[in-house]
Write a protein that holds these residues in place. Sequence first.
Motif, PDB file in Angstrom:
ATOM      1  N   ASP B 138      53.102  35.544  48.285  1.00  0.00           N
ATOM      2  CA  ASP B 138      54.133  36.101  47.389  1.00  0.00           C
ATOM      3  C   ASP B 138      53.490  36.608  46.101  1.00  0.00           C
ATOM      4  O   ASP B 138      53.869  37.653  45.560  1.00  0.00           O
ATOM      5  CB  ASP B 138      55.187  35.042  47.046  1.00  0.00           C
ATOM      6  CG  ASP B 138      55.976  34.599  48.267  1.00  0.00           C
ATOM      7  OD1 ASP B 138      56.176  35.433  49.168  1.00  0.00           O
ATOM      8  OD2 ASP B 138      56.371  33.426  48.311  1.00  0.00           O
ATOM      9  N   LEU B 139      52.517  35.827  45.619  1.00  0.00           N
ATOM     10  CA  LEU B 139      51.816  36.236  44.398  1.00  0.00           C
ATOM     11  C   LEU B 139      51.015  37.512  44.654  1.00  0.00           C
ATOM     12  O   LEU B 139      51.062  38.463  43.883  1.00  0.00           O
ATOM     13  CB  LEU B 139      50.870  35.120  43.957  1.00  0.00           C
ATOM     14  CG  LEU B 139      51.466  34.043  43.048  1.00  0.00           C
ATOM     15  CD1 LEU B 139      50.491  32.889  42.898  1.00  0.00           C
ATOM     16  CD2 LEU B 139      51.789  34.619  41.682  1.00  0.00           C
ATOM     17  N   LEU B 140      50.284  37.508  45.790  1.00  0.00           N
ATOM     18  CA  LEU B 140      49.473  38.686  46.119  1.00  0.00           C
ATOM     19  C   LEU B 140      50.348  39.930  46.274  1.00  0.00           C
ATOM     20  O   LEU B 140      50.042  41.002  45.773  1.00  0.00           O
ATOM     21  CB  LEU B 140      48.705  38.446  47.431  1.00  0.00           C
ATOM     22  CG  LEU B 140      47.480  37.539  47.336  1.00  0.00           C
ATOM     23  CD1 LEU B 140      46.945  37.233  48.721  1.00  0.00           C
ATOM     24  CD2 LEU B 140      46.396  38.203  46.490  1.00  0.00           C
ATOM     25  N   HIS B 141      51.456  39.744  46.963  1.00  0.00           N
ATOM     26  CA  HIS B 141      52.383  40.848  47.217  1.00  0.00           C
ATOM     27  C   HIS B 141      52.898  41.419  45.905  1.00  0.00           C
ATOM     28  O   HIS B 141      52.994  42.631  45.714  1.00  0.00           O
ATOM     29  CB  HIS B 141      53.540  40.333  48.085  1.00  0.00           C
ATOM     30  CG  HIS B 141      54.462  41.416  48.540  1.00  0.00           C
ATOM     31  ND1 HIS B 141      55.648  41.688  47.913  1.00  0.00           N
ATOM     32  CD2 HIS B 141      54.368  42.302  49.547  1.00  0.00           C
ATOM     33  CE1 HIS B 141      56.245  42.694  48.513  1.00  0.00           C
ATOM     34  NE2 HIS B 141      55.488  43.079  49.520  1.00  0.00           N
ATOM     35  N   ARG B 142      53.199  40.505  44.966  1.00  0.00           N
ATOM     36  CA  ARG B 142      53.741  40.929  43.681  1.00  0.00           C
ATOM     37  C   ARG B 142      52.665  41.635  42.840  1.00  0.00           C
ATOM     38  O   ARG B 142      52.919  42.639  42.205  1.00  0.00           O
ATOM     39  CB  ARG B 142      54.276  39.709  42.938  1.00  0.00           C
ATOM     40  CG  ARG B 142      55.352  40.017  41.939  1.00  0.00           C
ATOM     41  CD  ARG B 142      55.753  38.794  41.177  1.00  0.00           C
ATOM     42  NE  ARG B 142      54.713  38.311  40.306  1.00  0.00           N
ATOM     43  CZ  ARG B 142      54.287  38.915  39.216  1.00  0.00           C
ATOM     44  NH1 ARG B 142      54.825  40.063  38.868  1.00  0.00           N
ATOM     45  NH2 ARG B 142      53.332  38.413  38.474  1.00  0.00           N
TER      46      ARG B 142
END
Lengths: 322, 145
Positions: B138-142
């Motif tokens: 989720d962090l990477l995607h954001r």
Amino acid sequence: MILTVTLNPTLDKFYWVDELPLSLDKPEEAVLIRSDRSLTSAGGKGINVSTLLSCYGVETVALGFLAGHTGQIILQDLLARGVTANFVWMPGENRTNVTVIAKGREFHPLLIHEEGPPVSEEAMGIFLRKYERMLRRAEYVVLGGSLPPGCPPDCYRTLVQRAHRAGVRVIVHAGGEALVQTIAEGPFLVKPDVREELRLGDLPVSSLDEIVRAGRRVIEQGGQACLISHHITGDILVTRDGVWELEARVSLAAFKNLVGADDALVGGLLAALVRGHPLVEAARYGMAAALAATAVEEKLCLDTGVIERELDHVTVRRQGEG
Amino acid sequence: MKVREFMRRDLTSVDLDTTVSHAIYLIHESGLASLPVLDEEGRVVGVISERDLIRAALPGYVDMLQSVAFLPSLDQLSRKLREIGGKPVSEFMSREVVAARPDDNDLQVADLMIRRGLKQLPVLDDQKRLLGMVRRIDLLHRLRG
């Protein structure tokens, strides 16, 4: 927080077509219907209510059962819409409900509804534990939609009893025997689903008089309020204090998709209740959300500005007053 | 950005008496790498992860050596998983709950995950009730924008 229960979630699939054949009853021929537009979204009454509440920034948690690839899609769609999900996973595959809307026949779409996967006793036990825990955080609970195979008809009644023990108000947004059995438990609001049959228990609900009679019966039997759709642009609210007629003054030509309007009604009503509006005014908000939903192709209108503007079109009149 | 703005609002969890077999099923279905374990009050009192389950099913020295290369096959793992399948997750969960708060910022959470080598974190309120999960992806995607 508002807890919504959808025991039989669905993946709603909408197709728009130029026309539907007058008769599908031609066994010697395959019927090909081409669609140039389609939409897919997580559905089921409770889920739709949560989706609408989420757009208002109201804290909501959706509970129910998920299964299979369809369950994965339902979950991803809900999470993407900002709804908190707390589902029980079980074997099988969630249902897909198909709606085919032909140009000029928006009021009479072709609907194909699957039954949904059966719920085992084990899965129901896990669900009840989750439900009891989430009730501690909840202000209202919405019990929405049909019961899946394997669920006893008194299931909603049990859920109402447990909610009341936890001091949580209940809205029953369902139909048939599952709803009727909850009335004696005194839910805060009953919103009968009369799409399949214009009846509430043993009473017909076609005309205004019939709706008022059925609504009063709900109150006599213990329900605190009953909200029944009269026709496409009208709703009747019956409480211990009286009967209110809500009417929307809009052109029917603006309606694009009626599926989900009922759920928008309950969601809009709840969003207004948690903001402190009294029930009658909250019902007016609900009707505005329903009107906004009918005016877009998507199942729900999630633009609160549009919903607020629809309020101007909704009038409320207490029966017996001029 | 605050955790509440990008956390995954998925409250999939298990109870202390949930069986190992059911926990594996849930981890598979939910696509999560670990599941919070709740007590009767709904407080998160542990976490059961893929790593905890593998550790439970393999001999202790495998964990020490950090390799399964010397095992003749994974039959032993399979047999052990069947043996412990009916046992409660409380016997195998990690009791130390590394968690994020909804008002933590993304940098704090990224730092915590890197330092502790975690794929995901539960997000808890002041009463240790589950509000959601933050996954590394989720962090990477954001951050990808």
